[in-house]
Design an enzyme around this catalytic site. Structure first.
Site, PDB file in Angstrom:
ATOM      1  CD  GLN A  84      -2.435  -1.577   2.521  1.00  0.00           C
ATOM      2  OE1 GLN A  84      -1.683  -1.895   3.440  1.00  0.00           O
ATOM      3  NE2 GLN A  84      -3.750  -1.531   2.649  1.00  0.00           N
ATOM      4  CG  HIS A  95       9.610   2.144   6.734  1.00  0.00           C
ATOM      5  ND1 HIS A  95      10.403   2.032   7.846  1.00  0.00           N
ATOM      6  CD2 HIS A  95      10.312   1.579   5.728  1.00  0.00           C
ATOM      7  CE1 HIS A  95      11.537   1.427   7.520  1.00  0.00           C
ATOM      8  NE2 HIS A  95      11.489   1.127   6.227  1.00  0.00           N
ATOM      9  CG  HIS A  97       4.856  -1.957   5.206  1.00  0.00           C
ATOM     10  ND1 HIS A  97       4.675  -0.592   5.255  1.00  0.00           N
ATOM     11  CD2 HIS A  97       3.658  -2.496   5.497  1.00  0.00           C
ATOM     12  CE1 HIS A  97       3.428  -0.309   5.580  1.00  0.00           C
ATOM     13  NE2 HIS A  97       2.770  -1.458   5.726  1.00  0.00           N
ATOM     14  CG  HIS A  99       0.772  -6.059   4.038  1.00  0.00           C
ATOM     15  ND1 HIS A  99       0.338  -6.082   5.339  1.00  0.00           N
ATOM     16  CD2 HIS A  99       0.847  -4.746   3.680  1.00  0.00           C
ATOM     17  CE1 HIS A  99       0.146  -4.846   5.754  1.00  0.00           C
ATOM     18  NE2 HIS A  99       0.447  -4.017   4.767  1.00  0.00           N
TER      19      HIS A  99
END
Length: 152
Positions: A84, A95, A97, A99
């Site tokens: 996202q 930050h 990332h 998933h």
């Protein structure tokens, strides 16, 4: 520092189960599914396009390695990988990332419901007791970390 920066947060070392040169993988405080983990660059970069080419490469190679181990460990038959990128895309921590979610037949009534769950999963106030304890997260790390030594 006894942990890793994740936007404005510090991820304790006991919650990190894999590290590469430029990335780290850690357990989720509120997983959508069993085995839902996160992979992030070590450097705090709010958006995907803020990453250097080396960081992008390392992030995706680390994600691939983590995905292989997590899918097997949690008996998944498929994976959902999601980024996202920005608040308007549902990003709640500034930050980058990824998933990583191991998937199984029937884990959601409608397959794409997972995206709705990802959008809302960590927006619930912590007071509702839905976040895992540090001990629960450390136990999952203890389970996962040795698998990376075995995987080579």
């Amino acid at each position: 520092m006894s942990g890793f920066l994740f936007g404005p947060h510090v991820i304790q070392a006991s919650q990190v189960f894999f590290q590469s040169r430029l990335s780290f993988a850690f357990v989720n405080r509120k997983p959508v599914l069993p085995g839902h983990v996160l992979v992030s660059p070590r450097r705090v970069a709010p958006r995907f396009c803020d990453l250097t080419p080396d960081e992008v490469s390392d992030l995706f190679l680390t994600t691939q390695r983590v995905a292989q181990v997590v899918q097997k460990e949690f008996s998944g038959t498929a994976l959902t990988l999601s980024i996202q990128d920005g608040a308007d895309a549902g990003q709640t921590v500034p930050h980058v990332h990824v998933h990583v979610l191991p998937r199984s037949p029937g884990d959601f009534q409608r397959n794409d419901d997972i995206y709705h769950e990802l959008e809302k999963h960590d927006k619930t106030p912590a007071a509702d007791d839905s976040f895992r304890t540090p001990e629960e997260m450390a136990a999952e790390c203890t389970r996962l970390a040795p698998l990376f030594k075995q995987a080579g």
